[in-house]
Design a protein around this motif. Sequence first.
Motif, PDB file in Angstrom:
ATOM      1  N   ALA A   1      40.206   3.848  34.537  1.00  0.00           N
ATOM      2  CA  ALA A   1      41.184   4.670  35.248  1.00  0.00           C
ATOM      3  C   ALA A   1      40.944   6.164  35.008  1.00  0.00           C
ATOM      4  CB  ALA A   1      42.607   4.290  34.823  1.00  0.00           C
ATOM      5  N   LEU A   2      40.503   6.518  33.824  1.00  0.00           N
ATOM      6  CA  LEU A   2      40.208   7.920  33.501  1.00  0.00           C
ATOM      7  C   LEU A   2      38.946   8.429  34.191  1.00  0.00           C
ATOM      8  CD1 LEU A   2      40.859   7.986  29.643  1.00  0.00           C
ATOM      9  CD2 LEU A   2      42.193   9.144  31.405  1.00  0.00           C
TER      10      LEU A   2
ATOM     11  N   TYR B   1      51.896  11.480  29.424  1.00  0.00           N
ATOM     12  CA  TYR B   1      51.242  10.699  30.462  1.00  0.00           C
ATOM     13  C   TYR B   1      50.452   9.506  29.947  1.00  0.00           C
ATOM     14  CZ  TYR B   1      52.628  14.443  33.470  1.00  0.00           C
ATOM     15  OH  TYR B   1      53.377  15.338  34.170  1.00  0.00           O
ATOM     16  N   GLY B   2      50.408   9.312  28.675  1.00  0.00           N
ATOM     17  CA  GLY B   2      49.678   8.180  28.143  1.00  0.00           C
ATOM     18  C   GLY B   2      49.537   8.278  26.642  1.00  0.00           C
TER      19      GLY B   2
ATOM     20  N   GLU C   1      54.845   6.428  25.306  1.00  0.00           N
ATOM     21  CA  GLU C   1      54.749   4.980  25.533  1.00  0.00           C
ATOM     22  C   GLU C   1      56.104   4.380  25.870  1.00  0.00           C
ATOM     23  OE1 GLU C   1      51.205   2.748  23.208  1.00  0.00           O
ATOM     24  OE2 GLU C   1      52.981   3.180  22.023  1.00  0.00           O
TER      25      GLU C   1
ATOM     26  N   LYS D   1      56.498   9.281  31.744  1.00  0.00           N
ATOM     27  CA  LYS D   1      56.067  10.628  32.090  1.00  0.00           C
ATOM     28  C   LYS D   1      56.933  11.779  31.589  1.00  0.00           C
ATOM     29  CE  LYS D   1      52.999   9.596  35.830  1.00  0.00           C
ATOM     30  NZ  LYS D   1      52.578   9.896  37.167  1.00  0.00           N
TER      31      LYS D   1
ATOM     32  N   LEU E   1      46.408   7.531  24.717  1.00  0.00           N
ATOM     33  CA  LEU E   1      45.032   7.383  24.245  1.00  0.00           C
ATOM     34  C   LEU E   1      44.899   7.851  22.799  1.00  0.00           C
ATOM     35  CD1 LEU E   1      42.044   6.754  24.593  1.00  0.00           C
ATOM     36  CD2 LEU E   1      41.766   8.988  25.681  1.00  0.00           C
TER      37      LEU E   1
ATOM     38  N   CYS F   1      46.770  10.842  27.547  1.00  0.00           N
ATOM     39  CA  CYS F   1      46.328  10.323  28.837  1.00  0.00           C
ATOM     40  C   CYS F   1      46.162   8.812  28.734  1.00  0.00           C
ATOM     41  CB  CYS F   1      45.031  10.995  29.281  1.00  0.00           C
ATOM     42  SG  CYS F   1      43.685  10.850  28.106  1.00  0.00           S
ATOM     43  N   SER F   2      45.785   8.206  29.803  1.00  0.00           N
ATOM     44  CA  SER F   2      45.628   6.756  29.856  1.00  0.00           C
ATOM     45  C   SER F   2      44.627   6.267  28.814  1.00  0.00           C
ATOM     46  CB  SER F   2      45.148   6.341  31.250  1.00  0.00           C
ATOM     47  OG  SER F   2      44.828   4.970  31.289  1.00  0.00           O
ATOM     48  N   THR F   3      44.847   5.057  28.329  1.00  0.00           N
ATOM     49  CA  THR F   3      43.905   4.424  27.407  1.00  0.00           C
ATOM     50  C   THR F   3      42.765   3.724  28.152  1.00  0.00           C
ATOM     51  OG1 THR F   3      45.195   2.376  27.375  1.00  0.00           O
ATOM     52  CG2 THR F   3      45.700   4.015  25.679  1.00  0.00           C
ATOM     53  N   ASP F   4      42.846   3.664  29.461  1.00  0.00           N
ATOM     54  CA  ASP F   4      41.903   2.898  30.287  1.00  0.00           C
ATOM     55  C   ASP F   4      40.709   3.760  30.702  1.00  0.00           C
ATOM     56  OD1 ASP F   4      40.559   1.551  32.398  1.00  0.00           O
ATOM     57  OD2 ASP F   4      42.387   0.458  32.887  1.00  0.00           O
TER      58      ASP F   4
END
Length: 129
Positions: free
Chosen positions: A23-24, A61-62, A53, A57, A64, A17-20
């Motif tokens: 955003a999570l 999706y990311g 990366e 998609k 993390l 998933c996202s590293t942010d």
Amino acid sequence: AFPLDPVESVQLFSPACSTDARALGLNDLLTDGKVSAVQIFCASVDVPLKLAELFGKPFGYGSLGLRGLENLDPNLSDRVVERYRPTFGHSSWFDQDQEAVDNFQWSMRQVIEFVNKTKNLKQKGHNNG
């Protein structure tokens, strides 16, 4: 709305998933007391997350679980733990070969210790949950 009762701890193994953290929604979940603590297990040799990366998609999706968390509210840093294993791939945490017995035991020991630490902090009133 978060439909569950507060969660004491969340364990994420090689999360795609996202590293942010913003955003999570992680910053909000921790600040609002919906989640007391999070432990993220990152694998440096995580090929599926490296593909995600590079290609986006279709491959995930990311990243993390490869790169770690970004944009975590500094006031929450004591409630998030990141564990890095430089030789682990995406599923090395749970592999079935002889060496992985130690991997699996190490992984589960980290979970148990983190859960116990989280319970102790909650009992002492050191978080918002």
